[in-house]
Design an enzyme around this catalytic site. Sequence first.
Site, short mmCIF file in Angstrom:
data_model
loop_
_atom_site.label_atom_id
_atom_site.label_comp_id
_atom_site.label_asym_id
_atom_site.label_seq_id
_atom_site.Cartn_x
_atom_site.Cartn_y
_atom_site.Cartn_z
N SER A 1 1.71 -2.40 3.04
CA SER A 1 2.31 -0.97 3.55
C SER A 1 3.81 -1.06 3.53
CB SER A 1 1.61 -0.79 4.99
OG SER A 1 2.08 0.55 5.49
N GLU B 1 -7.19 5.57 0.72
CA GLU B 1 -5.88 6.06 0.51
C GLU B 1 -5.64 7.15 -0.37
OE1 GLU B 1 -3.16 2.66 1.79
OE2 GLU B 1 -4.92 1.50 0.82
N HIS C 1 -6.29 2.22 4.74
CA HIS C 1 -5.03 1.60 4.87
C HIS C 1 -5.03 0.46 5.75
CE1 HIS C 1 -0.67 1.36 4.47
NE2 HIS C 1 -0.85 1.43 5.75
#
Length: 303
Positions: A157, A215, A269
Amino acid sequence: MRQNLVAEGVANCGGTRWFDLKDTQTGDIRRVYLWVPPGDAPAAGWPALWLLDGNAVIGTAVDTMRAQAFWPTGTNIGWGVLIAVGYPTDDAYDSLRRSWDLGPPPGRNYPPFTPDGPEVRTGGGAEMARFLLEDVCDFISGLAPLDPARQSLFGHSFGGLFALWLMFTRPDAFANWIAASPAITWEDSFVLDHLARFDAGAHRLRVHLSAGEWEGDALAPFQAHGPEAEARLAEKARTRTVAAAHQMADALSGRGIVTEIEIYPDETHMSVLPVAVNRAIRWAFAIENMHSATTTTQINERT
């Protein structure tokens, strides 16, 4: 370099040690986790995998290594050192501090995460990079010899964004770069400006990009009919995590960099994290390197 050591202890994961180190420039304290394999180091030193968001990933990384490296003919994984950088907390994340540390400059200011909390700031990535490449490197050198040619960095991330930014600005820092669900479109996709100027020079880099299936454009089944479905879809349209990762892989491959991309089925995610850590272990410590030429691949992706 133990003068910046504030505290130390043993973590509850396979003999991992932790050290709270004071940043020699800012005075900020971060927690560094260190796991060293059994036995003597190779003549050139240990290969090492450095992991961001250390509190959240060190246990998974250690268990993955211990379960696989002892059987190299069955896993193609060799022993190596794990270095994970996080914060002196029992929580998986310190969201406020990671926003600053993993947000590359110039950064911006955002509203507090909680009522009456401090303003959220990004843009401290240069401080974090210096801490990793100077303070932590100096400290670890007294505990485990490392092979400078076999150093890898993993980030997820914000950490994935940080890893890409650091590669673009310091391609000499690591040989292998693993960016899981990287926040490429964060702050108006500014990292693409770094990509446009990027020149790896003589550095023979290897890059692994990944993201979870959910995602992409569609919501996970358990989210599809929830009260946040509309907001989640709007967020997906802004972040474009899967599409941006594919575009980054194509751009890097076009520059002659060994690049692989994987889209993991049925992962979001956050659920993608242990899958990505396992792949980072393989990318960092593979005995037989399966990717000696430039390649962009899609593996484990639903069709």
